[in-house]
Write an enzyme that holds these catalytic residues in place. Structure first.
Site, PDB file in Angstrom:
ATOM      1  N   GLU A  34      12.045  -4.580  -4.226  1.00 22.37           N
ATOM      2  CA  GLU A  34      11.999  -5.934  -4.763  1.00 22.37           C
ATOM      3  C   GLU A  34      10.577  -6.296  -5.179  1.00 22.37           C
ATOM      4  OE1 GLU A  34      13.656  -8.483  -1.719  1.00 22.37           O
ATOM      5  OE2 GLU A  34      11.760  -8.639  -0.651  1.00 22.37           O
ATOM      6  N   CYS A  35      10.448  -6.865  -6.367  1.00 23.97           N
ATOM      7  CA  CYS A  35       9.212  -7.395  -6.923  1.00 23.97           C
ATOM      8  C   CYS A  35       8.108  -6.325  -6.956  1.00 23.97           C
ATOM      9  CB  CYS A  35       8.788  -8.653  -6.178  1.00 23.97           C
ATOM     10  SG  CYS A  35       7.728  -9.742  -7.157  1.00 23.97           S
ATOM     11  N   GLY A  36       7.162  -6.356  -6.031  1.00 18.81           N
ATOM     12  CA  GLY A  36       6.113  -5.352  -6.030  1.00 18.81           C
ATOM     13  C   GLY A  36       6.661  -3.947  -5.925  1.00 18.81           C
TER      14      GLY A  36
END
Length: 476
Positions: free
Chosen positions: A348-350
Site C-alpha cells: 500500500e502507498c509507499g
C-alpha cells in the site's frame, strides 16, 4: 476517565501538548495508553516512542463506531492513565457538512471530556471568545478546561486569565512560547521518530516543562483510565470484540480455516526508515489469526527472510530513501522473484511505489525500483488526500470481486501508467459518483495507494493468510 486533547485548529500544538503529558506520566513510571483520532501514522509513532505501548487509531470511517468503542475499552483495561490526541480542529471531520470522524465525534462516542488547546501567540482577550464558542457549539460535549499555548509574557498571561475568568473554564496548562522546541516536518507531516537522533533530549525537555506547566492536581484525576458511562449516542457494542477474534472463534466465515495453521503462516513485514506506516491493530489481527510476523528491511537486508509465505509492504517514505533502496538490488530481486512465483503480497502507498520500475524524486532524479509494476512513481507538489469507498473489481489476495471497503489516500506521488487490471473503483466519502480506477492486481499481488485498517474487517487478513498458506503448500 481519560481526556480528548483537542485543538481549535490544526497547528496549535496538540501533538506537543500530548507528548508533554505522556512524557510526564512515563517519567513518573505510570502506565499510559494513548490513542489518535483519524488515519494518521506518524503522530502515533511519537506516542509509542514515549509510552512504550502501541498507539491505537480511532477512526469510525475506516472501522466503525462500535469498533472505536471496543478498541478504547480493550486497551484501557490494564493501564493507569489514558488520553486521546485529536485531529485538526475539534469539529473538523470527514466533510465540512458535519463532524463525522472528528475529535468531537470520538469524544461523544467515548464520553470523554475535552481539553482544548488554544494558540495564544496572536491574541489575548479573543481567547475567551474562542473558548466560549467552542464550549457552546455542541452542548453534548463536556469540557475539562483549556491549555494556553505559546504565551508570550507574564503580562500576556494576565490578559488571558482575565478574559477567561468569567467563563469558569479551568486553565489546566500554560505553555510559554518556545521557538526552539519544534519537531521537523516534511511533505506528509512530521519526520518519523527513527530519523530524529535528538528525540530523547526533546522528550526529556517536554517532560520537564510538563511537570511545571500543567495543573496536575486537576489533570491527573481526569486522565485516570476507568470505565465511562455509556454516551448518549453510543452504538450497540457486540460482546465479541474484533480485537480478540481468531480463526477458531469464527469458523462460519467463508473461506476461513477452522483451526490455527501448524506451523503458522510466516509473513515478511517491510519495516525500516523507508517503510513504517502500519496500524498496530493490523499486526494484532495477523498474529491472532495465526501468523508469525518476520520484520525485515528493504534498505539493508539482502533479501526476504527465509521460509516466508507472504509479503506485506506498508507505506512510508521510499522517495526519501530512494537511493538506498535502489542500491540494494539484491533485496529488489528477492521481492521480484517472490511475487513472480505467486507469493501473496499486499503493498500500500509507499509499498506500491517500491514495486514500480522507478521512483522520480522531488529533485527529478530517477531511481530504479523492483519493477514488478510497469509504471514510474513521480513525486509531485499535489497532495491527494481523503477517505475512499473502494469497490473491488477483481479477486485479490485480500478482497473478493464486488466487495466494498473504506480506505484512506494520502500521498504526493502519481504513477505514470495505469494498470491493465485495476483493483478498485473509488468513490468519495459523501458521493456515489466514480472518482477513478485505482490499484494493481497481478500474480497474487494486491497493490494500491489506499491504506486499509482491518480492525472491523478481520475477514480481510484472514483471506490473506489463507492465500499465504495455500502458497506455502504449493512450495512444499
Amino acid at each position: 476517565m481519560a481526556l480528548a486533547i483537542a485543538g481549535e485548529r490544526s497547528g496549535v500544538g496538540k501533538t506537543t501538548i500530548t507528548l508533554s503529558l505522556l512524557a510526564v506520566l512515563r517519567q513518573r513510571q505510570l502506565s499510559v495508553q494513548s490513542f489518535k483520532v483519524g488515519p494518521d501514522y506518524i503522530d502515533p509513532m511519537f506516542h509509542r516512542y514515549v509510552t512504550g505501548r502501541a498507539c491505537r487509531n480511532l477512526d469510525p470511517v475506516l472501522t466503525s463506531e462500535a469498533y472505536v468503542q471496543q478498541c478504547f475499552a480493550h486497551h484501557t483495561q490494564t493501564v493507569d492513565y489514558a488520553l486521546v490526541e485529536g485531529v485538526m480542529g475539534l469539529f473538523d471531520g470527514a466533510t465540512g457538512v458535519d463532524d463525522t470522524a472528528s475529535t468531537a465525534h470520538i469524544a461523544r462516542l467515548l464520553n470523554l471530556p475535552v481539553l482544548l488547546v488554544i494558540d495564544c501567540s496572536r491574541l489575548s482577550r479573543s481567547a475567551a471568545a474562542i473558548a466560549l464558542g467552542y464550549c457552546s457549539f455542541d452542548p453534548r460535549l463536556q469540557f475539562a478546561g483549556v491549555v494556553l499555548n505559546r504565551v508570550g509574557s507574564d503580562r500576556h498571561l494576565e490578559l488571558l486569565k482575565a478574559a477567561l475568568e468569567p467563563l469558569n473554564l479551568p486553565i489546566l496548562g500554560v505553555f510559554r512560547r518556545h521557538d526552539d522546541i519544534t519537531i521537523p516536518d516534511r511533505h506528509l507531516g512530521l519526520v518519523p521518530t527513527a530519523e530524529l537522533p535528538v528525540l530523547d533530549s526533546l522528550i526529556k525537555r517536554l517532560a520537564n516543562l510538563g511537570e511545571t506547566c500543567f495543573d496536575w492536581s486537576r489533570l491527573l484525576p481526569l486522565l485516570k483510565a476507568q470505565s465511562n458511562s455509556p454516551p448518549p449516542e453510543s452504538t450497540t457494542v457486540s460482546s465479541q470484540s474484533p480485537i480478540t477474534l481468531t480463526l477458531n472463534s469464527s469458523p462460519q466465515r467463508k473461506g476461513l480455516p477452522t483451526s490455527n495453521p501448524q506451523p503458522p503462516a510466516r509473513i515478511a513485514i517491510a519495516y525500516d526508515r523507508a517503510f513504517s506506516f502500519y496500524y498496530a491493530d493490523n499486526f494484532d489481527l495477523l498474529e491472532q489469526l495465526g501468523a508469525e510476523l518476520i520484520f525485515w528491511s528493504p534498505l539493508t537486508d539482502p533479501g526476504l527472510p527465509a521460509g516466508v509465505q507472504g509479503l506485506y509492504l506498508g507505506g512510508g517514505f521510499p522517495e526519501v530513501f530512494a537511493a538506498e533502496l535502489a542500491n540494494n538490488q539484491a533485496a529488489q530481486q528477492s521481492v521480484r522473484q517472490a511475487i513472480q512465483a505467486g507469493m501473496p503480497t499486499y503493498a500500500e502507498c509507499g509499498g506500491l511505489m517500491y514495486l514500480c520500475e522507478q521512483i522520480v524524486d522531488f529533485a527529478g532524479q530517477s531511481w530504479k525500483m523492483v519493477g514488478i509494476l510497469s509504471a514510474t512513481a513521480n513525486m509531485t507538489g499535489r497532495l491527494t488526500l481523503g477517505y475512499r469507498r473502494a469497490i473491488a473489481l477483481h479477486d485479490s489476495p485480500l478482497l473478493p470481486a464486488g466487495s466494498e471497503t473504506w480506505g484512506h489516500e494520502f500521498h504526493r506521488s502519481a504513477l505514470s501508467a495505469k494498470s491493465a487490471l485495476p483493483l478498485y473503483q473509488l468513490r468519495g466519502y459523501d458521493s456515489d459518483s466514480l472518482m477513478y480506477l485505482e490499484g494493481w492486481q497481478s500474480h497474487q499481488l494486491h497493490a494500491s495507494y489506499i491504506h486499509l485498517h482491518w480492525g472491523a474487517h478481520p475477514e480481510i487478513p484472514a483471506r490473506f493468510l489463507t492465500r499465504c498458506l495455500e502458497f506455502g503448500e504449493l512450495q512444499n
